[in-house]
Design a protein around this motif. Structure first.
Motif, mmCIF file in Angstrom:
data_model
loop_
_atom_site.group_PDB
_atom_site.id
_atom_site.type_symbol
_atom_site.label_atom_id
_atom_site.label_comp_id
_atom_site.label_asym_id
_atom_site.label_seq_id
_atom_site.Cartn_x
_atom_site.Cartn_y
_atom_site.Cartn_z
ATOM 1 N N GLU A 83 24.479 30.765 22.729
ATOM 2 C CA GLU A 83 25.182 31.931 22.209
ATOM 3 C C GLU A 83 25.846 32.702 23.351
ATOM 4 O OE1 GLU A 83 22.633 34.278 19.660
ATOM 5 O OE2 GLU A 83 21.408 32.514 19.208
ATOM 6 N N GLY A 84 26.661 33.668 22.991
ATOM 7 C CA GLY A 84 27.300 34.511 23.990
ATOM 8 C C GLY A 84 28.747 34.158 24.261
ATOM 9 N N VAL A 86 32.620 34.230 23.757
ATOM 10 C CA VAL A 86 33.581 35.197 23.221
ATOM 11 C C VAL A 86 34.843 34.441 22.841
ATOM 12 C CG1 VAL A 86 34.912 37.276 23.661
ATOM 13 C CG2 VAL A 86 32.624 37.031 24.646
ATOM 14 N N ARG A 92 35.833 33.432 14.669
ATOM 15 C CA ARG A 92 34.496 34.034 14.568
ATOM 16 C C ARG A 92 33.429 33.277 15.342
ATOM 17 N NH1 ARG A 92 32.777 33.952 8.830
ATOM 18 N NH2 ARG A 92 34.077 32.082 8.669
ATOM 19 N N ASP A 94 30.741 32.165 17.914
ATOM 20 C CA ASP A 94 29.970 32.972 18.854
ATOM 21 C C ASP A 94 29.057 32.114 19.735
ATOM 22 O OD1 ASP A 94 28.059 32.152 17.040
ATOM 23 O OD2 ASP A 94 27.337 34.162 16.548
ATOM 24 N N ALA A 95 29.274 30.806 19.727
ATOM 25 C CA ALA A 95 28.442 29.901 20.506
ATOM 26 C C ALA A 95 29.244 28.667 20.886
ATOM 27 C CB ALA A 95 27.202 29.499 19.709
ATOM 28 N N TYR A 125 28.650 28.201 15.805
ATOM 29 C CA TYR A 125 28.046 29.455 15.350
ATOM 30 C C TYR A 125 26.553 29.414 15.686
ATOM 31 C CZ TYR A 125 32.388 29.818 12.688
ATOM 32 O OH TYR A 125 33.715 29.869 12.320
ATOM 33 N N SER A 126 26.019 30.551 16.089
ATOM 34 C CA SER A 126 24.633 30.591 16.545
ATOM 35 C C SER A 126 23.645 30.182 15.467
ATOM 36 C CB SER A 126 24.296 31.999 17.054
ATOM 37 O OG SER A 126 24.542 32.976 16.063
#
Length: 247
Positions: A83-84, A86, A92, A94-95, A125-126
């Motif tokens: 994750e993290g 940007v 959208r 996030d990972a 996505y996380s």
């Protein structure tokens, strides 16, 4: 292996703007590849897309994968996620997920000697990965998530099993198996009226819930709660399940 020399042989390859030791090539209309050398120069970090290429997104993915490669694969050597990330405005993700050679088997036919040196990286996505996937589960996730669609929405990690006394439907795997969120919601709706029917589901954190029908829906949290079932309405149950999958 001289990875720069290998990449230079790809048809139409050109430097990827904005990132050193990185390239873009497109073998066919709508099919785009980008790749970047790892920090030690020993691996090619590669992303592919189908009818959805976004140069800014792809460049950010490769930069993130290069900087955090060890962290991406720290929890899972087959399919690791971190994750993290940007993403550019309008997306959208996030990972970033990394896919090992044992899973992707890229170049196994045309350049098998290159395969062990390639790790794939995709926006993700996380909620999609647990960090505990087996090799077989990693292969399944890689093949079914549609990672080459850089506009896709999230597909949360889910394992489930069920048995429906009314329809006689049941899962065939010995334990909880990988499934998608729509299947879970369908099976939760379907057990209504089937006394003794159940659905168990597990999210990416390893949290497990069991839902049973005994004239009404009852839900119990197995590994983090007290395990005692409580009655719950269908709408609340469906909302609860969705929220836990995306947590």
């Amino acid at each position: 292996m001289n990875l720069r020399a290998e990449v230079a042989q790809f048809a139409g390859v050109a430097p990827l703007p904005g990132l050193d030791d990185a390239w873009h090539w497109s073998p066919a209309p709508g099919i785009d590849f980008v790749g970047a050398l790892s920090q030690d120069g020993e691996r090619l970090l590669q992303l592919s897309s189908r009818d959805s290429f976004d140069a800014e997104l792809a460049t950010r993915i490769l930069a993130f994968a290069r900087e955090h490669e060890d962290e991406i694969f720290a929890r899972n050597a087959y399919i690791g996620a971190l994750e993290g990330f940007v993403a550019p405005e309008g997306t959208r993700f996030d990972a970033v997920v990394g896919v090992a050679p044992e899973v992707h088997r890229f170049y196994k036919n045309e350049k098998p000697e290159l395969t062990p040196h390639v790790r794939l990286a995709f926006p993700a996505y996380s909620c999609e990965f647990s960090g505990k996937e087996t090799l077989d589960e990693a292969i399944t996730r890689y093949r079914t998530l549609g990672l080459t669609d850089l506009r896709r929405g999230p597909s949360p990690f889910l394992k489930m099993r069920y048995a429906n006394t009314r329809t006689r439907g049941r899962s065939t795997n010995p334990g909880r198996g990988l499934a998608d969120a729509d299947r879970l919601l369908d099976e939760l709706r379907a057990i209504e009226g089937g006394t003794g029917s159940f659905v168990e589901f597990e999210n990416r954190h390893g949290d497990v819930w069991r839902v049973e029908w005994h004239g009404a829906y009852y839900i119990a949290e197995w590994n983090t709660g007290d395990g005692r079932p409580r009655e719950i309405g269908l709408d609340d149950l469906l909302d609860f399940a969705v929220a836990r999958l995306y947590a």
